[in-house]
Scaffold this motif. Structure first.
Motif, PDB file in Angstrom:
ATOM      1  N   PRO A  73     -45.665 -13.133 -50.736  1.00  0.00           N
ATOM      2  CA  PRO A  73     -45.327 -14.154 -51.709  1.00  0.00           C
ATOM      3  C   PRO A  73     -44.174 -13.750 -52.622  1.00  0.00           C
ATOM      4  N   TRP A  74     -43.907 -12.467 -52.784  1.00  0.00           N
ATOM      5  CA  TRP A  74     -42.832 -12.004 -53.666  1.00  0.00           C
ATOM      6  C   TRP A  74     -41.571 -11.664 -52.877  1.00  0.00           C
ATOM      7  N   GLY A  75     -41.532 -11.993 -51.618  1.00  0.00           N
ATOM      8  CA  GLY A  75     -40.398 -11.636 -50.789  1.00  0.00           C
ATOM      9  C   GLY A  75     -39.073 -12.198 -51.277  1.00  0.00           C
ATOM     10  N   GLY A  76     -39.055 -13.431 -51.783  1.00  0.00           N
ATOM     11  CA  GLY A  76     -37.830 -14.032 -52.269  1.00  0.00           C
ATOM     12  C   GLY A  76     -37.432 -13.558 -53.646  1.00  0.00           C
ATOM     13  N   MET A  77     -38.323 -12.888 -54.339  1.00  0.00           N
ATOM     14  CA  MET A  77     -38.038 -12.456 -55.702  1.00  0.00           C
ATOM     15  C   MET A  77     -37.396 -11.072 -55.749  1.00  0.00           C
ATOM     16  N   ARG A  78     -37.499 -10.321 -54.695  1.00  0.00           N
ATOM     17  CA  ARG A  78     -36.972  -8.964 -54.693  1.00  0.00           C
ATOM     18  C   ARG A  78     -35.472  -8.982 -54.447  1.00  0.00           C
ATOM     19  N   ALA A  79     -34.788  -8.002 -55.027  1.00  0.00           N
ATOM     20  CA  ALA A  79     -33.355  -7.852 -54.799  1.00  0.00           C
ATOM     21  C   ALA A  79     -33.151  -7.194 -53.444  1.00  0.00           C
ATOM     22  N   ASP A  80     -31.906  -7.173 -52.991  1.00  0.00           N
ATOM     23  CA  ASP A  80     -31.598  -6.500 -51.735  1.00  0.00           C
ATOM     24  C   ASP A  80     -31.960  -5.026 -51.856  1.00  0.00           C
ATOM     25  N   PRO A  81     -32.350  -4.424 -50.776  1.00  0.00           N
ATOM     26  CA  PRO A  81     -32.675  -2.996 -50.857  1.00  0.00           C
ATOM     27  C   PRO A  81     -31.432  -2.194 -51.211  1.00  0.00           C
ATOM     28  N   PRO A  82     -31.575  -1.088 -51.910  1.00  0.00           N
ATOM     29  CA  PRO A  82     -30.394  -0.314 -52.300  1.00  0.00           C
ATOM     30  C   PRO A  82     -29.675   0.214 -51.065  1.00  0.00           C
ATOM     31  N   LYS A  83     -28.365   0.134 -51.108  1.00  0.00           N
ATOM     32  CA  LYS A  83     -27.564   0.593 -49.978  1.00  0.00           C
ATOM     33  C   LYS A  83     -27.353   2.094 -50.107  1.00  0.00           C
ATOM     34  N   ASN A  84     -27.292   2.748 -48.975  1.00  0.00           N
ATOM     35  CA  ASN A  84     -27.111   4.198 -48.998  1.00  0.00           C
ATOM     36  C   ASN A  84     -25.701   4.513 -49.473  1.00  0.00           C
ATOM     37  N   ALA A  85     -25.595   5.370 -50.473  1.00  0.00           N
ATOM     38  CA  ALA A  85     -24.295   5.774 -50.990  1.00  0.00           C
ATOM     39  C   ALA A  85     -23.678   6.773 -50.026  1.00  0.00           C
ATOM     40  N   ALA A  86     -22.325   6.793 -49.996  1.00  0.00           N
ATOM     41  CA  ALA A  86     -21.633   7.743 -49.136  1.00  0.00           C
ATOM     42  C   ALA A  86     -21.944   9.145 -49.640  1.00  0.00           C
TER      43      ALA A  86
END
Length: 101
Positions: A65-78
């Motif tokens: 139910p909270w799937g649309g509320m979460r932000a994108d997962p953090p992207k791996n930094a170089a």
């Protein structure tokens, strides 16, 4: 007075242990059995339930139910390297002419 306190303490401690040794008696009467009509009604109700459950399609989507509320997962930094920074493009273009001494 001290003996009374000790006796009271022992009575409090021994109470639950004594209760565990008492015979287990079921005070409730057994319910009367179902009639043939009630058994047939239960069987019909169960059959209808099973048919209804077969009609419901399987859920393929996520049930979060909270799937649309979460932000994108953090992207791996170089990964950071400890190598000295490269010379800039402007520094490469400007070359000094050899001087005559």
């Amino acid at each position: 007075m001290k003996a009374f306190r000790v006796a009271a303490l022992l009575a409090i401690i021994a109470g639950p242990a004594y209760a565990q040794q008492m015979p287990h008696i079921n005070m409730m009467q057994d319910a009367p059995g179902k009639t043939d009509e009630e058994k047939a009604a239960d069987a019909e109700r169960d059959q209808r339930y099973k048919e209804t459950m077969k009609k419901i399609p399987d859920a393929k989507t996520s049930s979060d139910p909270w799937g649309g509320m979460r932000a994108d997962p953090p992207k791996n930094a170089a990964p950071k390297t400890s190598v000295a920074p490269k010379a800039s493009a402007a520094a490469k273009k400007t070359k000094t002419a050899p001087t005559a001494n």
